[in-house]
Design an enzyme around this catalytic site. Structure first.
Site, PDB file in Angstrom:
ATOM      1  N   ARG A  19      39.688  59.004  66.084  1.00 37.53           N
ATOM      2  CA  ARG A  19      38.513  58.184  65.834  1.00 37.53           C
ATOM      3  C   ARG A  19      37.445  59.053  65.180  1.00 37.53           C
ATOM      4  NH1 ARG A  19      41.178  54.419  66.193  1.00 37.53           N
ATOM      5  NH2 ARG A  19      41.039  52.552  67.498  1.00 37.53           N
ATOM      6  N   GLU A  67      33.188  59.471  55.866  1.00 36.16           N
ATOM      7  CA  GLU A  67      31.736  59.537  56.036  1.00 36.16           C
ATOM      8  C   GLU A  67      31.160  60.223  54.799  1.00 36.16           C
ATOM      9  OE1 GLU A  67      30.294  59.719  60.623  1.00 36.16           O
ATOM     10  OE2 GLU A  67      31.031  61.609  59.812  1.00 36.16           O
ATOM     11  N   HIS A  73      41.850  54.602  56.792  1.00 34.67           N
ATOM     12  CA  HIS A  73      42.238  54.041  58.101  1.00 34.67           C
ATOM     13  C   HIS A  73      43.628  53.409  58.032  1.00 34.67           C
ATOM     14  CE1 HIS A  73      40.568  52.032  62.017  1.00 34.67           C
ATOM     15  NE2 HIS A  73      41.516  52.927  62.233  1.00 34.67           N
TER      16      HIS A  73
END
Length: 389
Positions: A227, A254, A268
């Site tokens: 995560r 990010e 992801h």
């Protein structure tokens, strides 16, 4: 409301629904939600809803405190995408150590040149290293971590594992050649690869940061396929700049890690395979039916995990606060109606408890009155009466 046949159909043909991020059940009074990535944090939940099952591991898209107070059991499907994540980690280990990304870019930029002569001259730029003999630290030895550890052994690697919460069942899945240590720093010390496979909570946020990175071998490769936030991205960028880390691969982008040739960000996709989605759908459907038909709470994230043999005509389940005298109050309500308890089980998880009561002799009038009075207890969230199938 869904029955067994309908859920089996969902499990077999629900992949398109999952890819479209979730579609609400066709009934106005659903017993269950079977979801993947839909955001339910601000959702309103119907009174009929008894369970939400997430076809995947994480449940950060579900408001756990709020649904628990409504007496809704929340489940996930751990392990359903574990093999998919394992294979991606292995692929990225090979890709980073054999410089496949840079090699592809080179070939893409020299399509008009005399490829045979140029590549013979330039290919040494992309000399890599083999995985055999390299050391990998696996942080978290659950469903994914254990598969990664075993696969790494099969590739001839030295495997160090760290997991302070390793269950007995998980321990059986791990090859006994995996060396286990009692601290993260011991696990990552001089490691060529470090891969993280732990749940996200207060204890694991920033689990891998500068002190841990400094223990790794110079030029190590770091993976975060758990995560966002478990690896301190600021520390990872600094380590790459200082050439402490050679490459960082993660499934969670990010801005701070964007546009860096030494950082590979996958969108992801760790568990995004056809097989993993199918596994999650089937496991999720079976979980729904186990809970609706038997009250089983295996893999429940907001209730204690309980699996009690259902051998009577009726089962009463009560989700309630974990406070004193709740079992006594429940037992008293049955005794007042001369209802004999054949079997009773109770367990707690943090502030929530779950009580199962099995009975044989229960008429409709007593049942309705009993359920009403149990629901009237202020600390009770939900009462269910299940008839044995």
């Amino acid at each position: 409301m869904y029955d067994v046949k309908t859920f089996n159909a969902i499990a077999q043909s629900g992949l398109d629904t999952f890819r479209n991020d979730f579609e609400i059940n066709k009934t106005d009074d659903p017993d269950a939600y079977l979801i993947r990535s839909v955001n339910l944090l601000e959702a309103d939940f119907p009174q009929s809803l008894k369970t939400i099952v997430r076809a995947g591991a994480g449940v950060n898209n579900i408001p756990l405190d709020r649904v628990t107070e409504k007496g809704i059991a929340v489940f996930n499907t751990p392990g359903s995408n574990a093999n998919a994540v394992k294979e991606l980690i292995v692929a990225l280990m090979i890709a980073t150590k054999r410089n496949l990304f840079a090699a592809h870019q080179y070939s893409d930029e020299h399509t008009e040149a005399d490829v045979s002569q140029r590549t013979e001259k330039d290919k040494t730029k992309f000399n890599g290293t083999e995985l055999a003999g390299k050391k990998i630290a696996v942080i978290g030895l659950g469903h994914v971590g254990s598969l990664v550890a075993n696969a790494a052994l099969g590739l001839g690697m030295k495997v160090i594992g760290y997991d302070p919460y390793l269950s007995a069942n998980a321990a059986w899945r791990i090859n006994n050649k995996v060396k286990r240590v009692d601290t993260i720093k011991k696990a990552v010390k001089s490691a060529d690869f470090v891969t993280i496979h732990v749940p996200k909570n207060e204890e694991t946020i920033g689990l891998i940061s500068t002190p841990e990175i400094n223990e790794m071998k110079d030029g190590a490769v770091l993976f975060n396929y758990s995560r966002v936030g478990i690896v301190d991205n600021k520390a990872a960028v600094k380590a790459i700049r200082n050439q402490k880390i050679n490459h960082y691969c993660t499934d969670f982008g990010e801005p701070i890690i964007a546009d860096n040739p030494k950082i590979t960000i996958t969108p992801h996709i760790g568990g995004s395979t056809l097989e993993a989605e199918s596994n999650g759908a089937i496991q999720g459907a079976n979980t729904v039916m186990d809970y609706l038909q038997n009250g089983d709470t295996t893999n429940c994230v907001n209730l204690p995990n309980m699996q009690v043999a259902f051998e009577t005509a009726f089962r009463i389940t009560v989700i309630h606060q974990n406070v004193p005298n709740m079992v006594g109050q429940i037992s008293t309500q049955l005794a007042n109606r001369q209802i004999n308890i054949e079997n009773m089980a109770n367990a707690a998880k943090d502030k929530v408890a779950y009580t199962i009561v099995d009975v044989n002799d229960l008429n409709q009038d007593d049942a309705e009155d009993l359920i009403h009075h149990l629901n009237s207890i202020p600390e009770v969230y939900r009462v269910r009466l299940i008839k044995h199938q």
